[in-house]
Motif scaffolding. Structure first.
Motif, PDB file in Angstrom:
ATOM      1  N   GLN A 316      44.320  29.382  74.060  1.00 39.21           N
ATOM      2  CA  GLN A 316      45.688  28.913  74.242  1.00 39.21           C
ATOM      3  C   GLN A 316      45.876  27.518  73.636  1.00 39.21           C
ATOM      4  O   GLN A 316      46.911  27.219  73.032  1.00 39.21           O
ATOM      5  N   THR A 317      44.862  26.675  73.796  1.00 37.73           N
ATOM      6  CA  THR A 317      44.912  25.341  73.196  1.00 37.73           C
ATOM      7  C   THR A 317      45.021  25.441  71.686  1.00 37.73           C
ATOM      8  O   THR A 317      45.801  24.725  71.039  1.00 37.73           O
ATOM      9  N   GLY A 318      44.236  26.348  71.111  1.00 42.89           N
ATOM     10  CA  GLY A 318      44.292  26.553  69.665  1.00 42.89           C
ATOM     11  C   GLY A 318      45.670  26.983  69.196  1.00 42.89           C
ATOM     12  O   GLY A 318      46.163  26.509  68.163  1.00 42.89           O
ATOM     13  N   TRP A 319      46.315  27.862  69.963  1.00 41.02           N
ATOM     14  CA  TRP A 319      47.660  28.311  69.584  1.00 41.02           C
ATOM     15  C   TRP A 319      48.661  27.159  69.607  1.00 41.02           C
ATOM     16  O   TRP A 319      49.554  27.075  68.747  1.00 41.02           O
ATOM     17  N   VAL A 320      48.557  26.269  70.571  1.00 44.67           N
ATOM     18  CA  VAL A 320      49.461  25.112  70.624  1.00 44.67           C
ATOM     19  C   VAL A 320      49.246  24.219  69.399  1.00 44.67           C
ATOM     20  O   VAL A 320      50.202  23.756  68.764  1.00 44.67           O
ATOM     21  N   LEU A 321      47.995  23.996  69.041  1.00 45.04           N
ATOM     22  CA  LEU A 321      47.685  23.117  67.908  1.00 45.04           C
ATOM     23  C   LEU A 321      48.071  23.726  66.565  1.00 45.04           C
ATOM     24  O   LEU A 321      48.148  23.014  65.555  1.00 45.04           O
ATOM     25  N   VAL A 322      48.331  25.029  66.544  1.00 45.18           N
ATOM     26  CA  VAL A 322      48.788  25.662  65.307  1.00 45.18           C
ATOM     27  C   VAL A 322      50.119  25.059  64.849  1.00 45.18           C
ATOM     28  O   VAL A 322      50.443  25.073  63.659  1.00 45.18           O
ATOM     29  N   ALA A 323      50.889  24.498  65.775  1.00 50.57           N
ATOM     30  CA  ALA A 323      52.150  23.844  65.400  1.00 50.57           C
ATOM     31  C   ALA A 323      51.904  22.731  64.393  1.00 50.57           C
ATOM     32  O   ALA A 323      52.700  22.516  63.469  1.00 50.57           O
ATOM     33  N   LEU A 324      50.798  22.014  64.555  1.00 49.60           N
ATOM     34  CA  LEU A 324      50.438  20.964  63.608  1.00 49.60           C
ATOM     35  C   LEU A 324      50.194  21.567  62.223  1.00 49.60           C
ATOM     36  O   LEU A 324      50.656  21.038  61.202  1.00 49.60           O
ATOM     37  N   ALA A 325      49.473  22.681  62.200  1.00 54.06           N
ATOM     38  CA  ALA A 325      49.203  23.349  60.926  1.00 54.06           C
ATOM     39  C   ALA A 325      50.499  23.838  60.286  1.00 54.06           C
ATOM     40  O   ALA A 325      50.692  23.711  59.068  1.00 54.06           O
ATOM     41  N   GLY A 326      51.401  24.373  61.112  1.00 50.82           N
ATOM     42  CA  GLY A 326      52.678  24.854  60.587  1.00 50.82           C
ATOM     43  C   GLY A 326      53.476  23.736  59.938  1.00 50.82           C
ATOM     44  O   GLY A 326      54.025  23.896  58.838  1.00 50.82           O
TER      45      GLY A 326
END
Length: 535
Positions: A316-326
Motif C-alpha cells: 500500500q505504501t508503494g502504491w501511494v508513492l507511485v504518485a511521485l512517479a506519475g
C-alpha cells in the motif's frame, strides 16, 4: 539513424532505472531478509549502505574510464557486473554473502550512472538534448518511487530473492539494447588514467559518505554504538565518524592540490581543474549538490510514517508513492513540449518551485488520520518538480562541457549529487528521529515506562508502535502523533533545502533562451576537443 538514437535513449533510461530501483527496492525487502537469513542489526545496516558507499566512491573513476575506453563499453561492463552480482545476492545464504554481493553491485552501479549521462551529452544537441535529459531525469524520479511498490509486490507475492533476481532479465535486455541501438563514443585523444588520483578520490568520497550515512548510528562525536568487524570492536569513546570526516577532508585537499600541480606540469589528472572554469559546470555542480540535500529526503520519512503511523502495508505504501512517479513522468512530456520556448535553467527553477510547493502541501496534510488522496496530491506535485528540475539541471551542468570530456564531467556531477544526497539524508534523518524523540517525551511526560516507550519507538523508527498498543493504547496514539509531527518537519526542512537550491540557481544566469546551434555530435567519433569554449 535518428530513430536509433531515440531507441538508444530508451535503453539508457532503462539502465538508469535498473540502479535506481535497486537502491530503493531493498529497503522494502529487508524485513523478509532478516526473517529468512537471521542477520544481525549491523548486517542489516550494511546490506542497505554498502551499496551506497561503493557507488558514491567510484563515480569519478568510472566517468574517466568511459572517456578513455569507450562510454558504451563501460556501460555494458557496469550492467554485466550489476546483473552478475544480483545473481549472487539472490542466492545468498548468509548476511556476509549478501553484503559482499551488494558491494560489487555498487561497482556496477557506479559504472552505469555517469556513462548514461555522458552518452546523452555526446549524442544529443539543441532541443533534442533537453528532451533527452527530460526523459533521463524523469526516469530517475519515477523509479525512485516505483522501487518500493515493486519491492513490496515481489516480496509479498514471491520472495525477497526476486528483489535481486529481477535485475538479471532486465540486465540481459539492456545489454542487447545497448549493443543494437547505442553507438560507441570516446575521447579522440584520451589521456592516461591517473590511478593514484583515482585511489585518492575513492578514499575521499568513501570516507565522507561513510561519515554522513553512519553518523546517526555510531554517534557524531562520542561513540553511541561501537562498530565491529568479526571479533574486533571499536575501542574508543570518540566515535569513528570524526576520524572518517578528517580522512575525507584531508584526501579532498590532497586531491585538489595534486590535480592543480599535475595540470600545471602537463601531466594527466582524474579531474582537471580547468573544467571548473566553465561557469555553467562550476555553478551547476554547486546548485546540484544543494538541491540534492532536499530531493528525495522525504522518501526516507514517508514510508516509515505511512506504515508505522497509518498502518499501511509495504505494498500500500508503494502504491501511494507511485504518485511521485506519475508526476515525474508527466514532467517529461511537459519539458519536451516547452524546451523550445524556455531555457533549461528556467525549467529548473520552475521544477524547484513545484518541488517546494509539493513538500509544503505534504507537510500540511500529515496527521494520524490523513486520507491517502491528500498525500497523493502533494507527492504528485513534488514528483512533477523532480522530473523537471533533476533532468534540466543536469542539462545545464553539462551543456558547455566538451564532448570529449563528457565522462569526466558526468562523474563529477554524479558525485556532487551523491554527496549532497548523503548529507541531506543525514540531516533529515537526524531531524526526523530527534523530533520524534523530543515530541514523544513531551507527550508522555512522567508517565510510567515513558523512557522505555520512547527508546523502543525511536530505535525501531516507529515499528514498535503496534506492540506498544497492546500494552498501552494511549502511548501508541502519542507515538503516532509524534511520528506524524516529525515527518511533517522533515518535509518542511526538505523544502527549505530546495529553497536554498533555488537561490543557488541564480548563479546559472538569467534563464534567457540560448539556442545550442551545434550539430548533433556523431557518437562514433566525437569531435569536441580540449580547447572548446570556456567561460
Amino acid at each position: 539513424m535518428k530513430r536509433e538514437r531515440w531507441a538508444g535513449l530508451v535503453v539508457i533510461s532503462v539502465a538508469v532505472a535498473l540502479i535506481i530501483v535497486d537502491s530503493t527496492i531493498v529497503n522494502v525487502a529487508i524485513p523478509a531478509i532478516v526473517d529468512d537469513l537471521g542477520i544481525t542489526s549491523t548486517q542489516v545496516q550494511w546490506v542497505q549502505e554498502s551499496y551506497t558507499l561503493v557507488f558514491a566512491a567510484f563515480l569519478l573513476l568510472f566517468g574517466a574510464l568511459a572517456d578513455r575506453y569507450g562510454r558504451r563499453a563501460v556501460l555494458l561492463t557496469g550492467v554485466v557486473v550489476f546483473a552478475a552480482s544480483s545473481v549472487v545476492a539472490a542466492f545468498a545464504d548468509s548476511g556476509t554473502a549478501l553484503i559482499a554481493a551488494r558491494l560489487v553491485q555498487g561497482l556496477g552501479g557506479a559504472a552505469i550512472l555517469p556513462t548514461t549521462l555522458s552518452l546523452i551529452n555526446a549524442t544529443f544537441r539543441g532541443r533534442e538534448r533537453g528532451i533527452a535529459f527530460a526523459i533521463w531525469g524523469s526516469t530517475i524520479g519515477g523509479m525512485a518511487a516505483v522501487g518500493p511498490l515493486l519491492g513490496g509486490w515481489l516480496t509479498t507475492e514471491f520472495s525477497w530473492r526476486w528483489a535481486f533476481g529481477i535485475n538479471v532479465p532486465l540486465g540481459i535486455l539492456i545489454v542487447i539494447g545497448v549493443l543494437v541501438f547505442v553507438a560507441e563514443s570516446r575521447a579522440e585523444r584520451p589521456q592516461p588514467i591517473d590511478w593514484a588520483g583515482a585511489l585518492i578520490s575513492v578514499i575521499a568520497s568513501g570516507s565522507i559518505v561513510f561519515a554522513l550515512i553512519e553518523g546517526r548510528t555510531y554517534g557524531w562525536w562520542f561513540t553511541e554504538e561501537a562498530p565491529s568487524i568479526g571479533d574486533w570492536t571499536w575501542p574508543y569513546e570518540i566515535s569513528p565518524i570524526p576520524f572518517a570526516f578528517a580522512i575525507g577532508i584531508a584526501f579532498v585537499a590532497l586531491f585538489v592540490v595534486r590535480a592543480i600541480t599535475r595540470t600545471r606540469a602537463g601531466r594527466p589528472v582524474l579531474l582537471s581543474p580547468d573544467l571548473f572554469g566553465i561557469r555553467s559546470f562550476r555553478n551547476g555542480n554547486i546548485a546540484a549538490a544543494i538541491v540534492s540535500l532536499g530531493e528525495f529526503g522525504i522518501i526516507l520519512a514517508l514510508p516509515l510514517w505511512l506504515q508505522n503511523a497509518l498502518g499501511y502495508t509495504a505494498l500500500q505504501t508503494g502504491w501511494v508513492l507511485v504518485a511521485l512517479a506519475g508526476g515525474s513522468f508527466v514532467a517529461s512530456g511537459f519539458a519536451s513540449a516547452t524546451i523550445a520556448r524556455f531555457a533549461p535553467v528556467t525549467i529548473v527553477r520552475a521544477g524547484l518551485v513545484a518541488e517546494i510547493v509539493g513538500l509544503v502541501i505534504t507537510g500540511l496534510v500529515i496527521s494520524v488520520d490523513t486520507p491517502w488522496w491528500a498525500i497523493v496530491i502533494g507527492l504528485f506535485v513534488y514528483g512533477f518538480g523532480v522530473g523537471l528540475a533533476t533532468a534540466q539541471l543536469t542539462n545545464v551542468v553539462l551543456r558547455e562541457v566538451p564532448v570529449a570530456r563528457s565522462g569526466e564531467a558526468s562523474g563529477t556531477q554524479s558525485t556532487s549529487r551523491q554527496l549532497g544526497s548523503a548529507l541531506g539524508i543525514a540531516i533529515l534523518g537526524t531531524l526526523l528521529f530527534s523530533t520524534l524523540e523530543a515530541d514523544l517525551r513531551t507527550q508522555l511526560g512522567d508517565a510510567p515506562g515513558a523512557d522505555q516507550v520512547v527508546s523502543a519507538v525511536v530505535d525501531s523508527a516507529g515499528a514498535a508502535i503496534p506492540a506498544i498498543e497492546q500494552q498501552s493504547p494511549e502511548a501508541a496514539d502519542a507515538a503516532r502523533e509524534s511520528l506524524s509531527t516529525a515527518t511533517a518537519y522533515s518535509a518542511y526542512a526538505a523544502a527549505g533545502f530546495l529553497g536554498l537550491g533555488l537561490l543557488a540557481t541564480l548563479g546559472l544566469g538569467s534563464g534567457r533562451r540560448e539556442e545550442d546551434a551545434a550539430p548533433a555530435a556523431a557518437p562514433e567519433a566525437p569531435i569536441a576537443s580540449e580547447g572548446e569554449r570556456r567561460d
